[in-house]
Design an enzyme around this catalytic site. Structure first.
Site, PDB file in Angstrom:
ATOM      1  N   GLU A 227     -11.095   0.917  -5.561  1.00 44.79           N
ATOM      2  CA  GLU A 227      -9.959   0.037  -5.257  1.00 44.79           C
ATOM      3  C   GLU A 227      -8.993   0.830  -4.400  1.00 44.79           C
ATOM      4  OE1 GLU A 227      -6.075  -1.535  -7.732  1.00 44.79           O
ATOM      5  OE2 GLU A 227      -8.029  -1.742  -8.700  1.00 44.79           O
TER       6      GLU A 227
ATOM      7  N   GLU B 126       2.062  -1.053  -3.651  1.00 43.17           N
ATOM      8  CA  GLU B 126       2.513  -1.762  -4.851  1.00 43.17           C
ATOM      9  C   GLU B 126       3.986  -1.432  -5.048  1.00 43.17           C
ATOM     10  OE1 GLU B 126      -0.756  -2.016  -8.175  1.00 43.17           O
ATOM     11  OE2 GLU B 126      -0.840  -0.012  -7.272  1.00 43.17           O
TER      12      GLU B 126
END
Length: 278
Positions: A159, A164
């Site tokens: 991933e 974020e």
């Protein structure tokens, strides 16, 4: 002369196609996976795919609304039109209080899109220009997952978290996850995550440069964090040798970001454009 005209046109078309093939930086598999050709590491980036959200509706040839799932980040995902808006050439992905908890018992709904099954790429550069919204419990993210299960189930295919952001923070997190980091707990050999400062009230360009031997994370064109491929460790350290698709979502709540304050809602991420180069 007339008999020669169709033949000449066909010949011209073939030559044009051949010339075009020579300059393409990638080969396309399955109609939508852009695999960067070898030997391009030192060459100039070329734009191969983009969306500037100037249409009146979401381009469903490129994107799908992310369905709800059981993961921390996905439990509030929804296709509800209230979570999406195209306005002034921008896509607004929203986190809202659920207006109909009789039909759907979830307290919150969130909007997100992914390119799964429609666009994926292996190696290259991606940049996303966006402005982040702030709220207690807000967790906007831009990230990538493997298009196919080359090495098995998650997290074996890795991933890549381009960005974020949590709550009202003035930093972003840029991270890689894999079997190597999550199951083997190898988070420092090499370091798998970094943070960098930003002004969340402004538009920023979040980026990743992806090579066969390293991931270079960027903010506004400047390198912020690097994750290299290293030798002498478990092979699961580098699952980043296959096509990945793009996810962009305005998440709410979860064990990492904390509880949602409904008084801070609605919150939204404003996405101006997405560009992929190879």
């Amino acid at each position: 002369m007339n008999k020669l005209l169709p033949t000449l046109l066909i010949a011209l078309l073939i030559v044009t196609c051949c010339l075009s093939c020579k300059v393409l930086p990638s080969k396309i598999e399955n109609g939508y996976s852009y695999i960067q050709k070898d030997g391009r590491a030192e060459k100039e980036w070329k734009l191969v795919w983009f969306d500037d959200f100037n249409a009146t509706s979401l381009d469903t040839t490129k994107w799908t609304k992310i369905p709800a799932n059981t993961a921390d980040w996905g439990k509030h995902m929804s296709s509800n039109p209230l979570c999406y808006e195209l306005k002034d050439g921008q896509l607004l992905l929203k986190g809202i209080k659920n207006p109909d908890t009789l039909t759907d018992k979830r307290p919150f709904l969130t909007g997100g899109i992914y390119s799964k099954g429609k666009f994926a790429f292996q190696y290259g550069k991606i940049e996303i220009r966006a402005k982040l919204g702030c709220a207690q419990g807000a967790w906007p993210a831009m990230w990538m997952l493997a298009e196919r299960n080359k090495y098995g189930k998650y997290p074996r295919n890795g991933e890549i978290d381009i960005m974020e952001h949590l709550n009202f923070d003035k930093i972003i997190y840029q991270t890689t996850h894999s079997y190597y980091t999550l199951e083997l707990k190898q988070k420092d050999k090499p370091p798998h995550s970094g943070t960098t400062k930003l002004d969340p009230n402004q538009f920023n360009i979040f980026g990743l440069q992806w090579y066969p031997d390293k991931l270079i994370f960027t903010l506004n064109g400047k390198e912020t964090f690097r994750y290299p491929r290293i030798s002498g460790v478990d092979p699961s350290q580098w699952p980043y040798d296959q096509p990945f698709y793009i996810l962009i979502d305005q998440q709410l709540g979860g064990s990492w970001v904390g509880k949602v304050n409904p008084n801070n809602l609605p919150v939204q991420m404003e996405v101006d454009w997405v560009k992929v180069y190879q």
